[in-house]
Design a protein around this motif. Structure first.
Motif, mmCIF file in Angstrom:
data_model
loop_
_atom_site.group_PDB
_atom_site.id
_atom_site.type_symbol
_atom_site.label_atom_id
_atom_site.label_comp_id
_atom_site.label_asym_id
_atom_site.label_seq_id
_atom_site.Cartn_x
_atom_site.Cartn_y
_atom_site.Cartn_z
ATOM 1 N N UNK A 185 2.010 -7.429 0.972
ATOM 2 C CA UNK A 185 2.957 -6.313 0.981
ATOM 3 C C UNK A 185 4.329 -6.838 0.596
ATOM 4 N N UNK A 186 4.732 -6.544 -0.641
ATOM 5 C CA UNK A 186 5.966 -7.097 -1.194
ATOM 6 C C UNK A 186 7.212 -6.426 -0.644
ATOM 7 N N UNK A 187 7.179 -5.126 -0.491
ATOM 8 C CA UNK A 187 8.326 -4.337 -0.042
ATOM 9 C C UNK A 187 7.893 -2.890 0.094
ATOM 10 N N UNK A 188 8.714 -2.095 0.746
ATOM 11 C CA UNK A 188 8.469 -0.652 0.893
ATOM 12 C C UNK A 188 9.782 0.054 0.603
ATOM 13 N N UNK A 189 9.765 0.946 -0.380
ATOM 14 C CA UNK A 189 10.980 1.653 -0.768
ATOM 15 C C UNK A 189 10.610 3.081 -1.160
ATOM 16 N N UNK A 190 11.613 3.938 -1.215
ATOM 17 C CA UNK A 190 11.382 5.355 -1.521
ATOM 18 C C UNK A 190 10.891 5.519 -2.951
ATOM 19 N N UNK A 191 9.640 5.885 -3.109
ATOM 20 C CA UNK A 191 9.044 6.139 -4.422
ATOM 21 C C UNK A 191 7.834 7.035 -4.200
ATOM 22 N N UNK A 192 7.520 7.830 -5.214
ATOM 23 C CA UNK A 192 6.393 8.762 -5.147
ATOM 24 C C UNK A 192 6.507 9.715 -3.959
#
Length: 317
Positions: A185-192
């Motif tokens: 899990x590289x990162x979590x950001x606002x997308x989709x």
């Protein structure tokens, strides 16, 4: 997940609608190498079509209903409408049809130790970097990459090893079809968010993906939203990477030996075990490299071999 272990039982000829797509090609390569008879169709000629024909695969342009005649299973990409003439013909003939992500999940399950790389940013680069690193370290992984890796002159490969490295996309929850041995899990950001609705749903989706891992989750220990996501993750082993003091694989002594290109040391279990010099520009690649290093190290590669592979990586696209 929507696949089962008997998906290809008794089946020999597989037809791919939309076979010219970069997401389809690695799956075709792996199944072709496994001995299945592959046919395909698409709307336009292209480099991937040329590669497939060079492999001896019959490809028809454009989509034509007769293409599915004689097929035991039809695989279609997400872009293929239910009104596509080949899908309609297959359904009329009673030929089973599955979407590409279902077949990807099945193919991934053929390997003992799948490494599935997820995250909002950096999936293609990290999947490609890790694939090249494992190859240069003497492993023989299969790979499914969302971009072309010059080192293998392709978007993926079949391999004889126990590992497959898979770019794992969260959009429409397609990564739920995967069963990782190791999830990255590289990162979590606002997308989709048009699909997920809000950040909480997005984080819950990434947590569900991580919880499917049978052995290990490797995660970004510096990213706040990733840390929030990991609170809901329950797997046998969790391994963090980043610059923070609590990270298991920690970048220290970060420097910029030439403009835009970074180098750093990696501390693991209290000792510096590697010195990495990146061959791609941008500080964000330090995190891709840390994730790749952690995954390759846990896969049994020696630090010096991992450093060589990461340093030789020149990008993917």
């Amino acid at each position: 997940m929507n696949w089962d272990k008997s998906l290809l039982e008794g089946k020999q000829r597989l037809h791919f609608i939309g076979c010219g797509g970069s997401g389809m090609f690695p799956i075709i390569q792996i199944l072709h190498a496994a001995g299945y008879t592959i046919t395909g169709s698409d709307v336009n000629e292209g480099d991937i079509i040329n590669y497939e024909r060079g492999m001896g695969i019959e490809v028809t342009i454009p989509h034509t209903a007769a293409c599915v005649h004689g097929a035991d299973l039809v695989v279609y990409s997400a872009a293929i409408s239910p009104e596509n003439p080949e899908r309609k013909e297959a359904e009329a003939l009673g030929i089973p049809c599955v979407e590409r992500s279902v077949m990807l999940g099945y193919v991934t399950s053929l390997y003992a130790a799948p490494i599935c790389v997820a995250g909002t940013h950096g999936k293609t680069s990290t999947t490609a970097m890790l694939t090249q690193t494992l190859l240069m370290a003497g492993k023989d992984p299969a790979a499914v990459i969302g971009g072309k890796l010059p080192f293998i002159d392709g978007y993926g490969r079949s391999g004889s090893g126990e590992t497959i490295v898979v770019e794992s996309c969260e959009y429409h929850n397609t990564f739920f079809e995967l069963l990782p041995h190791t999830a990255v899990l590289l990162n979590v950001d606002a997308d989709h968010l048009e699909f997920f609705g809000n950040m909480e749903n997005l984080k819950a989706a990434f947590a569900k993906f991580c919880n499917a891992a049978t052995d290990t989750v490797i995660y970004n220990g510096d990213d706040t939203k990733t840390l929030d996501t990991m609170k809901a993750v329950r797997v046998p082993n969790t391994v963090s990477f980043g610059e923070g003091e609590n990270c298991d694989y920690r970048a220290v002594n970060v420097r910029e030996p030439r403009p835009g290109f970074f180098a750093f040391d990696i501390v693991f279990e209290g000792c510096i075990i590697a010195c990495v010099t990146l061959g791609v520009p941008g500080r964000h690649h330090m995190y891709n490299a840390l994730a790749s290093f952690a995954a390759a190290h846990r896969a049994g590669c020696a630090p010096e071999d991992i450093v060589e592979g990461i340093g030789a990586f020149g990008g993917a696209g």
